[in-house]
Scaffold this active site. Structure first.
Site, PDB file in Angstrom:
ATOM      1  N   ASP A 208       0.859  -1.185   0.000  1.00 26.12           N
ATOM      2  CA  ASP A 208       0.000   0.000   0.000  1.00 26.12           C
ATOM      3  C   ASP A 208       0.895   1.234   0.000  1.00 26.12           C
ATOM      4  O   ASP A 208       1.501   1.557   1.022  1.00 26.12           O
ATOM      5  CB  ASP A 208      -0.906   0.021   1.248  1.00 26.12           C
TER       6      ASP A 208
ATOM      7  N   LYS B 167      -6.860   3.253  -3.586  1.00 28.17           N
ATOM      8  CA  LYS B 167      -7.323   3.241  -2.199  1.00 28.17           C
ATOM      9  C   LYS B 167      -7.548   4.671  -1.764  1.00 28.17           C
ATOM     10  O   LYS B 167      -6.768   5.556  -2.114  1.00 28.17           O
ATOM     11  CB  LYS B 167      -6.251   2.538  -1.355  1.00 28.17           C
TER      12      LYS B 167
ATOM     13  N   LYS C 118     -10.196   0.006  -2.943  1.00 24.59           N
ATOM     14  CA  LYS C 118     -10.186  -0.180  -1.487  1.00 24.59           C
ATOM     15  C   LYS C 118     -10.479   1.127  -0.772  1.00 24.59           C
ATOM     16  O   LYS C 118      -9.608   1.987  -0.673  1.00 24.59           O
ATOM     17  CB  LYS C 118      -8.822  -0.727  -1.042  1.00 24.59           C
TER      18      LYS C 118
END
Lengths: 298, 290
Positions: free
Chosen positions: A135, A198, A234
């Site tokens: 991430d 995300k 996400k």
């Protein structure tokens, strides 16, 4: 990789607000709700990103990921555990062969204020420790200064370093200012190698909302219609109630369709959502409203 | 020129706000020309969430401060005497009994205001033990308490249950009397004006038959206090609350409405005893060293 490959269409903010208002007015009941809850559980990236994280805490979280509620063996495991790079090997060991993935935040999380060398080293540390997913955060400062090519190049470089690991690109939408900016950042990430986009780090008060998620899903949809390639999504931060999670799932189904309704293509970044889902699931199975007293503390 | 009549909308009280029921339903109590919210189990669920959120900070206030706030309730009620009496008349009381009930209720708030910072001294103890420990017991609130009063004790009875619960640091979800709900909602307005933090006391109106099973089966309600003489109802409450070992306190009306309704034991009934073993050195020949 350059930004000129695409041009982000303007976002209809009023339209988005109207659409979200209609989605949140709906509710899912009975058997549909139970299926939705199970689906939401299987999509959770159980997260602990604290300065105070210890080996014990991460191990405990990994145990929780595999034993959400042993009373109900039909419940799925969560999708992944999300930790700092230094905790990846701990999580990897604790999860063993369970199939739960390990995601690591990297690239000077959460601010992203560092040099590319440091970010690459950070990423490499996580990968060497065995992370399945990375991430990364984008450089919001550079993005806001209009240096989109810098952001694009950075994403492409990290993607290259990731190898087989899937890359999630955190836009930190709460710092981008407007939905148009969110769309632009989404497109930059998608066209430069992101496997996931995300919303947030979870470290600032303005975390994921249905509105920014809708904009990002539309970016994914447009990319899919143009190229035929799927990108995963996400939302993270501030999603702690099942009802909200179900609204997210509705939105995904509406914008992208059933193909995205698996944990390969959609995830929730959350720490306390799992417990609320379990509360609701137990209520559906047993009847009677439940109390967090009878479920594990995160 | 004749004025248009301005009628009051009786709404429920959750988390320091006066919403209508989420169900959109209402009913008319017999003989009273008002629409009253017919609360649903979801209103109850929301009320428990509010009560749970408010409980720890309420229990964390100093006993003296809780005392001040309970006394403030009596003060504000005093200023609204006429309204309470009028509502009791609407609900079928005689003038004399309405006045008596309002007086008794105000006095009862004052009575329990006095106990807030005293019951702990009465029920706590230092216990003799045969090892080198300083051993002491004290009361702690149970948590979220559901309060239900019978039809005939809609003001004094319900007030007593609420006062004993919050004096001891609990938060409350109260169900107003089905046939006499007006004074309960006005009591909620009094609480709202009296520095009682939002969520510490919540009021629902509606049908007991619909709601009681949810009151007793909710896992996040720690205790249930009932004033009334319906033994079947009490049995049912006990049965359906077994899942989380909810403490059920059932009192006969005479106990609560009469002068026995003034008793610190009613506060301790909604508290539980915590005993602490604190190690100390050299107890015995040298005497206590704490």
């Amino acid at each position: 990789m350059q930004t000129s490959k695409y041009s982000s269409p303007p976002v209809d903010q009023v339209g988005i607000e109207d659409r979200i208002a209609r989605i949140t007015a709906r509710s899912i009941k009975s058997s549909m709700k139970v299926e939705g809850l199970k689906m939401a559980l299987s999509m959770i990236d159980l997260t602990t990103l604290e300065g105070a994280d210890t080996v014990g805490k991460v191990t405990q979280l990994c145990t929780k990921a595999q034993h959400l509620c042993d009373e109900f063996p039909e419940l799925p495991n969560v999708a992944a555990i999300c930790v700092y790079p230094s905790m990846v090997n701990v999580a990897k060991q604790a999860l063993g062969e369970s199939g739960v993935k390990v995601a690591a935040v990297a690239t000077a999380f959460p601010s992203g204020q560092s040099s590319l060398e440091v970010k690459l080293t950070d990423t490499k540390l996580a990968l060497d420790n065995g992370a399945d997913e990375i991430d990364m955060v984008i450089s919001r400062g550079k993005f806001l200064q209009g240096e989109c090519n810098f952001v694009a190049d950075e994403i492409a470089t990290i993607k290259e370093a990731c190898g087989k690991a899937r890359l999630k690109v955190i836009l930190e939408t709460g710092e981008l200012g407007s939905l148009d900016q969110v769309r632009k950042a989404s497109d930059i990430a998608i066209y430069n190698g992101a496997d996931f986009i995300k919303t947030s780090t979870g470290k600032i008060p303005k975390a994921a909302t249905l509105h920014v998620t809708c904009v990002m899903l539309e970016a994914i949809r447009d990319y899919y219609l143009t190229t035929g390639k799927m990108i995963a999504m996400k939302p993270a931060g501030g999603i702690s109630k099942s009802k909200l999670a179900l609204h997210y799932l509705m939105l995904v189904k509406e914008v992208l369709g059933d193909k995205w309704l698996t944990n390969e293509w959609f995830r929730f970044g959350a720490s306390s959502l799992a417990n609320d889902v379990l509360l609701q699931y137990r209520k559906a199975q047993v009847g009677g409203y439940q109390s967090p007293d009878y479920f594990s503390i995160d | 020129m004749a004025r248009l009549e301005i009628k009051k909308t009786y709404k429920i009280y959750i988390g320091g706000k006066f919403p209508r029921t989420e169900s959109g339903r209402f009913y008319n109590p017999k003989g009273i020309d008002v629409n009253v919210c017919l609360s649903s189990r979801k209103d109850f669920r929301n009320a428990v969430v509010a009560a749970r959120a408010a409980q720890s900070s309420w229990a964390g206030r100093s006993a003296y401060n809780r005392s001040q706030i309970l006394y403030r309730i009596a003060e504000i009620m005093e200023g609204r005497r006429a309204q309470f009496i009028e509502e009791l008349l609407q609900q079928g009381s005689t003038k004399k009994s309405a006045e008596d009930e309002v007086n008794a209720t105000i006095d009862r708030w004052v009575y329990y205001a006095g106990w807030c910072d005293k019951y702990q001294q009465l029920f706590s103890s230092v216990n003799p033990v045969a090892s080198s420990h300083f051993n002491f017991s004290q009361l702690e609130p149970m948590g979220v308490v559901a309060a239900i009063a019978s039809e005939s004790s809609s003001l004094l009875g319900l007030s007593t249950l609420i006062a004993t619960a919050i004096a001891g640091g609990n938060s409350v979800v109260a169900l107003a009397s089905e046939s006499k709900p007006l004074c309960s909602i006005t009591l909620a307005e009094v609480l709202n004006d009296s520095d009682v933090p939002g969520g510490v006391v919540n009021f629902l109106t509606g049908k007991a038959d619909e709601l009681l099973s949810h009151f007793s089966s909710h896992m996040d309600v720690n205790a249930l206090v009932y004033c009334g003489n319906d033994s079947k109802k009490i049995l049912k409450l006990k049965e359906t609350s077994a899942d989380n070992l909810k403490r059920i306190r059932a009192y006969a009306e005479e106990r609560i409405l009469g002068e026995k309704g003034e008793s610190p034991y009613l506060i301790s009934d909604l508290n539980e005893v915590k005993t602490t073993w604190h190690p100390v050195e050299k107890i015995g020949a040298a005497g206590s060293s704490y």
